[in-house]
Design an enzyme around this catalytic site. Sequence first.
Site, short mmCIF file in Angstrom:
data_model
loop_
_atom_site.label_atom_id
_atom_site.label_comp_id
_atom_site.label_asym_id
_atom_site.label_seq_id
_atom_site.Cartn_x
_atom_site.Cartn_y
_atom_site.Cartn_z
N LYS A 14 0.83 -1.21 0.00
CA LYS A 14 0.00 0.00 0.00
C LYS A 14 0.86 1.26 0.00
O LYS A 14 0.64 2.17 -0.79
CB LYS A 14 -0.91 0.06 1.24
CG LYS A 14 -1.88 -1.09 1.38
CD LYS A 14 -2.82 -0.86 2.56
CE LYS A 14 -2.14 -0.77 3.91
NZ LYS A 14 -1.52 -2.04 4.35
N ARG A 90 -9.07 1.16 9.11
CA ARG A 90 -8.63 -0.18 9.49
C ARG A 90 -9.69 -0.92 10.31
O ARG A 90 -9.48 -2.08 10.66
CB ARG A 90 -7.37 -0.07 10.34
CG ARG A 90 -6.08 -0.47 9.64
CD ARG A 90 -4.96 -0.17 10.60
NE ARG A 90 -3.74 -0.89 10.39
CZ ARG A 90 -2.69 -0.38 9.75
NH1 ARG A 90 -2.74 0.82 9.21
NH2 ARG A 90 -1.59 -1.08 9.65
N ARG A 129 11.55 -6.66 5.57
CA ARG A 129 11.49 -5.20 5.69
C ARG A 129 12.25 -4.72 6.92
O ARG A 129 12.90 -3.68 6.89
CB ARG A 129 10.01 -4.80 5.78
CG ARG A 129 9.75 -3.33 5.68
CD ARG A 129 8.28 -3.07 5.42
NE ARG A 129 7.43 -3.32 6.59
CZ ARG A 129 6.14 -3.01 6.63
NH1 ARG A 129 5.55 -2.49 5.59
NH2 ARG A 129 5.43 -3.26 7.71
N ARG A 131 11.37 -3.36 9.79
CA ARG A 131 10.99 -2.15 10.53
C ARG A 131 10.93 -2.50 12.01
O ARG A 131 10.85 -3.67 12.36
CB ARG A 131 9.60 -1.71 10.03
CG ARG A 131 9.37 -0.23 10.10
CD ARG A 131 8.10 0.14 9.34
NE ARG A 131 6.89 -0.35 10.00
CZ ARG A 131 5.69 -0.25 9.45
NH1 ARG A 131 5.54 0.29 8.27
NH2 ARG A 131 4.63 -0.70 10.10
N ARG A 142 -0.11 -8.44 14.20
CA ARG A 142 -0.65 -7.48 13.23
C ARG A 142 -1.49 -8.18 12.17
O ARG A 142 -2.51 -7.66 11.74
CB ARG A 142 0.50 -6.71 12.56
CG ARG A 142 1.22 -5.80 13.55
CD ARG A 142 2.41 -5.16 12.91
NE ARG A 142 2.01 -4.13 11.98
CZ ARG A 142 2.73 -3.72 10.95
NH1 ARG A 142 3.89 -4.27 10.69
NH2 ARG A 142 2.31 -2.75 10.19
P1 AMP Z 1 1.29 0.90 9.18
O1 AMP Z 1 2.49 1.71 8.87
O2 AMP Z 1 0.10 1.30 8.36
O3 AMP Z 1 1.55 -0.58 9.10
O4 AMP Z 1 0.89 1.21 10.69
C1 AMP Z 1 1.77 0.91 11.76
C2 AMP Z 1 0.99 0.84 13.08
O5 AMP Z 1 0.36 2.10 13.34
C3 AMP Z 1 -0.15 -0.17 13.11
O6 AMP Z 1 0.31 -1.47 13.43
C4 AMP Z 1 -1.05 0.41 14.18
O7 AMP Z 1 -0.55 0.17 15.47
C5 AMP Z 1 -0.92 1.90 13.93
N1 AMP Z 1 -1.95 2.39 12.96
C6 AMP Z 1 -1.74 2.88 11.71
N2 AMP Z 1 -2.89 3.20 11.11
C7 AMP Z 1 -3.87 2.91 12.00
C8 AMP Z 1 -5.29 3.00 11.98
N3 AMP Z 1 -5.96 3.44 10.90
N4 AMP Z 1 -5.97 2.60 13.09
C9 AMP Z 1 -5.33 2.15 14.18
N5 AMP Z 1 -4.01 2.03 14.26
C10 AMP Z 1 -3.27 2.40 13.19
#
Ligand code: AMP
Length: 187
Positions: A14, A90, A129, A131, A142
């Site tokens: 994404k 999400r 990755r 991270r 996750r």
């Molecule tokens: P991402 O970079 O999109 O994988 O997001 C990393 C982390 O940020 C996720 O594992 C969540 O803990 C938090 N996070 C990001 N976007 C959301 C969202 N829309 N709702 C809740 N938590 C989020």
Amino acid sequence: MIRVVFLGAPGAGKGTQAERISKKYNVPHISTGDILRAAVKEGTELGKLAKSYMDKGELVPDDVIIGIIKERLSQEDVREKGFILDGFPRTLKQAEALDLMLEELGMPLDKVIYLNVDDEEIVKRLLARGREDDTEEVIRRRLKVYREQTAPLIDYYSKKCILVEIYGVGEIEEITKKIEEALGLEG
Ligand code: AMP
């Protein structure tokens, strides 16, 4: 004007694809993950709160995230050029809140691009990755959270007839092309 949500598991691509479309068509890329990571880095109250969830692979509470998005979507660049949402919504609650916000702003969603990637490939990509929140235990959490809370959005948007499913394995460039086609962009 592009108004699109990118949906898919963590590691589905994404962020990569949103970035490419954003640069090429000059549309704001809004990644809640990036916003939260910036807050963690700055050590703000939001960052401290978010970190406790991110470290475990859990979702940050809906109200917090919805507040962030509401503020971001009300900004000038979004009104002018639209948006690419990456990592939001999400949960069903977030999706419903987004519908309401966009209705108030008079900016309905064009499409939801669902990047579908096989489970094994997802795990492989996330482990590669590296991270900070990509340790094996957190990855497992996750993915479980994704399946339980985010995957139902596929059905939610499918029922609204705006979902486009794209197979997300292959050349990055080819996947971008498919997304452009789905969005009716020239490429
Ligand atoms: P991402 O970079 O999109 O994988 O997001 C990393 C982390 O940020 C996720 O594992 C969540 O803990 C938090 N996070 C990001 N976007 C959301 C969202 N829309 N709702 C809740 N938590 C989020």
